[in-house]
Design an enzyme around this catalytic site. Sequence first.
Site, PDB file in Angstrom:
ATOM      1  N   GLU A   1     -15.916  -9.991   4.310  1.00 11.27           N
ATOM      2  CA  GLU A   1     -14.757 -10.876   4.137  1.00 11.27           C
ATOM      3  C   GLU A   1     -14.591 -11.742   5.373  1.00 11.27           C
ATOM      4  O   GLU A   1     -15.199 -11.477   6.417  1.00 11.27           O
ATOM      5  CB  GLU A   1     -13.490 -10.057   3.855  1.00 11.27           C
ATOM      6  CG  GLU A   1     -13.515  -9.438   2.465  1.00 11.27           C
ATOM      7  CD  GLU A   1     -12.212  -8.775   2.069  1.00 11.27           C
ATOM      8  OE1 GLU A   1     -11.315  -8.654   2.914  1.00 11.27           O
ATOM      9  OE2 GLU A   1     -12.103  -8.369   0.907  1.00 11.27           O
TER      10      GLU A   1
ATOM     11  N   HIS B   1      -1.978 -16.319   1.872  1.00  9.32           N
ATOM     12  CA  HIS B   1      -3.358 -16.212   1.390  1.00  9.32           C
ATOM     13  C   HIS B   1      -3.754 -17.558   0.822  1.00  9.32           C
ATOM     14  O   HIS B   1      -2.994 -18.165   0.073  1.00  9.32           O
ATOM     15  CB  HIS B   1      -3.474 -15.120   0.317  1.00  9.32           C
ATOM     16  CG  HIS B   1      -4.883 -14.665   0.121  1.00  9.32           C
ATOM     17  ND1 HIS B   1      -5.830 -15.446  -0.496  1.00  9.32           N
ATOM     18  CD2 HIS B   1      -5.513 -13.527   0.491  1.00  9.32           C
ATOM     19  CE1 HIS B   1      -6.986 -14.795  -0.503  1.00  9.32           C
ATOM     20  NE2 HIS B   1      -6.819 -13.624   0.095  1.00  9.32           N
TER      21      HIS B   1
ATOM     22  N   ARG C   1      -7.844 -16.893   7.526  1.00  4.24           N
ATOM     23  CA  ARG C   1      -6.992 -17.255   6.386  1.00  4.24           C
ATOM     24  C   ARG C   1      -6.034 -18.400   6.681  1.00  4.24           C
ATOM     25  O   ARG C   1      -5.796 -19.257   5.831  1.00  4.24           O
ATOM     26  CB  ARG C   1      -6.171 -16.037   5.958  1.00  4.24           C
ATOM     27  CG  ARG C   1      -6.993 -15.080   5.184  1.00  4.24           C
ATOM     28  CD  ARG C   1      -6.197 -13.910   4.706  1.00  4.24           C
ATOM     29  NE  ARG C   1      -7.126 -13.049   3.984  1.00  4.24           N
ATOM     30  CZ  ARG C   1      -6.827 -11.858   3.527  1.00  4.24           C
ATOM     31  NH1 ARG C   1      -5.628 -11.368   3.704  1.00  4.24           N
ATOM     32  NH2 ARG C   1      -7.724 -11.153   2.885  1.00  4.24           N
TER      33      ARG C   1
ATOM     34  N   HIS D   1       1.541 -13.638   1.413  1.00  2.00           N
ATOM     35  CA  HIS D   1       0.691 -12.497   1.079  1.00  2.00           C
ATOM     36  C   HIS D   1       0.990 -11.260   1.914  1.00  2.00           C
ATOM     37  O   HIS D   1       1.057 -10.156   1.395  1.00  2.00           O
ATOM     38  CB  HIS D   1      -0.764 -12.928   1.283  1.00  2.00           C
ATOM     39  CG  HIS D   1      -1.773 -11.905   0.884  1.00  2.00           C
ATOM     40  ND1 HIS D   1      -1.820 -11.380  -0.391  1.00  2.00           N
ATOM     41  CD2 HIS D   1      -2.780 -11.304   1.580  1.00  2.00           C
ATOM     42  CE1 HIS D   1      -2.816 -10.504  -0.468  1.00  2.00           C
ATOM     43  NE2 HIS D   1      -3.399 -10.426   0.718  1.00  2.00           N
TER      44      HIS D   1
ATOM     45  N   ARG E   1      -3.437 -11.083  10.454  1.00  2.00           N
ATOM     46  CA  ARG E   1      -4.139  -9.865  10.037  1.00  2.00           C
ATOM     47  C   ARG E   1      -5.574 -10.190   9.626  1.00  2.00           C
ATOM     48  O   ARG E   1      -5.812 -11.124   8.863  1.00  2.00           O
ATOM     49  CB  ARG E   1      -3.410  -9.252   8.846  1.00  2.00           C
ATOM     50  CG  ARG E   1      -4.130  -8.102   8.209  1.00  2.00           C
ATOM     51  CD  ARG E   1      -3.385  -7.628   6.992  1.00  2.00           C
ATOM     52  NE  ARG E   1      -3.485  -8.561   5.897  1.00  2.00           N
ATOM     53  CZ  ARG E   1      -4.079  -8.296   4.727  1.00  2.00           C
ATOM     54  NH1 ARG E   1      -4.610  -7.119   4.513  1.00  2.00           N
ATOM     55  NH2 ARG E   1      -4.116  -9.187   3.761  1.00  2.00           N
TER      56      ARG E   1
END
Length: 601
Positions: free
Chosen positions: A112, A226, A270, A330, A365
């Site tokens: 990811e 997100h 992100r 998110h 995060r």
Amino acid sequence: MRVVIVGSGVAGLVTALALGDRHDVTIVTKSTIDESNTRYAQGGIAAAVMPGDTVDSHVADTLVAGAGLSDPAAVQVLCAEGPARIRDLIRWGVDFDRQHDDPAADFDAGLEGAHSFHRILHAGGDATGYEVEWALVRAVRASATRVLEQTFVADLVVTDGCATGLTVLRDGIAETLTADAVVLASGGIGQLYPHTTNPSVTTGDGAAAALRAGAVLADVEFVQFHPTALAVSGSFLVSEAVRGDGAVLRNASGERFMVGEHPLAELAPRDVVARAIASEMARTGKPVVLDATAIGAAELERRFPTISAAAREHGFDWAHEPVPVAPAAHYWMGGVATDLDGRTSIPGLFAVGEVSCTGVHGANRLASNSLLESLVFAHRAAAAIRSDAAAPSGAPRLWSGLPNTVPLERLARAGVPAGAESPESDGMPATVTAFLGDSVTTVATEAGDASARVTREPSRAELHTLMWRDAGVHRDAAGLREARDTLAGWDLPVAADASIQRRETANLLQLARAIVAAALAREESRGAHFRADHPDAEPPFAHHITVQAPLHATSAGRDAAPAPAPSSASVTPAPASVAPAPARARASVAPAANPTEKVTV
Ligand SMILES: Cc1cc2nc3c(=O)[nH]c(=O)nc-3n(C[C@H](O)[C@H](O)[C@H](O)COP(=O)(O)OP(=O)(O)OC[C@H]3O[C@@H](n4cnc5c(N)ncnc54)[C@H](O)[C@@H]3O)c2cc1C
């Protein structure tokens, strides 16, 4: 020892399981046991368990994502203890996907954004959260833990400075549950925004209750948006793992606009991708699309069955056509500040999972680190509670604090930290702590905005519009000031017979004030917090901003708290005690550590 846990997502369930059956444990949860952010998690859980991967590499990736604000000690704990917690999950029945579907093979670890290794373990393809949630629910149901479903936690009970229980609403009846330790595992705040991947239970109730009770919160301004939720009602998440497997983003002209934006293109952090999408949408007035067609129909179905089903439900054939996507709220990096054992500034009160701020995530995060954080710190909090129970005094130990913090009111008073040039610092209300509490009128007067003196009740939709516009993906001083003044003119009193929905909106309003105040004070851009008027990170702001409401706003002195049950005889008997809080030996309990003593600007 009697322990009451608020929430039945991964953090609450793991806390209960790690406490074991030697303690009297009750989980209180406001919906059904499985309803939580946890059950919707898709991509997986990051942990350094694959051959060739290292804890150091996971630490390094997490620190980079945190943009200078992650606490290195917390990150080290997260990454070093992660593999053991993955083994716990397997023991509790989680069946992580293996390569070639061969049970003897290694994990089928995914990649990811911003991870430098394939280290994302998943289960059921993209149904990791569902598999984890239900394995844990089964384990809890096989244990002695009691679970109170459809039970809404309204407030914390704090006696002599220590958490001693909760006020809850069950079937419309108010009760007080007493406890030797209270664990908040109540999740995030997605419902503060109109577009969110989070389910309806994410209204920040635990964080708001902690704020009212006088707990220190930190990093509240950092909300992760997100980048790729389906641009349909409900903002269904399209996991980053899809981009990890080769899907690309295209604008209305079919161009891969992320290629010019960041060296990692679609796998950039992100916040970078979310801002680029928002800018592209604003520029063209059209949605952007996620093109996953190169992955192939069979692989999409095998690897992402949940997303495939959701796409179909909304009329998209994503194996053959790009699908429209847009950013959505998110994850909340902020929350109730804790030390490395989940202790908060209120003795006896612990916070774990998304409601907590352990310092792990910093300003942003890293993908798939939140389930891991819940696992690791729930385990540690349970160990701390067990150790309190074994202590001769029986009194809860004090927290050791979150390092590198500056209280919000100090920023407001002093302007900005030493070294930061700031023309806007005078925009903060002088009585910022009152702004966070109930004294709306005082703040409005001091802020000097006559219109803000008018107090009226906002709807949830109005709050949504304000937060999306002024405290969303792009922020600036003008918008945040307008939001602050508008919020100062809004109030949502909560009477004893107030509905759950009203209580939830009041909690969101309280947290909105904290988020806007901290976002206004943070005159820089860092991680998920982007200020168009201060587009760069400013070294003097490389600290956590803490917020703490004035103590007069605690549950004990607040009209909003439901009337506690007059006596245990007159309420529906609850498994956790409804009797008045037992007098605990408190001689050894000193006042909560003062976070201002830990300031290092
Ligand atoms: C769509 C989606 C996909 C995600 N994918 C991933 C991923 O792939 N990897 C990853 O690491 N993270 C992912 N996340 C984030 C992750 O799921 C959450 O951060 C994590 O599950 C939080 O767990 P928690 O136990 O702290 O909170 P939750 O799972 O949200 O549980 C909170 C619990 O508290 C209860 N509660 C709340 N308020 C009250 C109240 N007043 N009274 C009583 N009970 C209350 C709720 O009902 C719920 O049971 C995803 C999140 C979403 C929404």
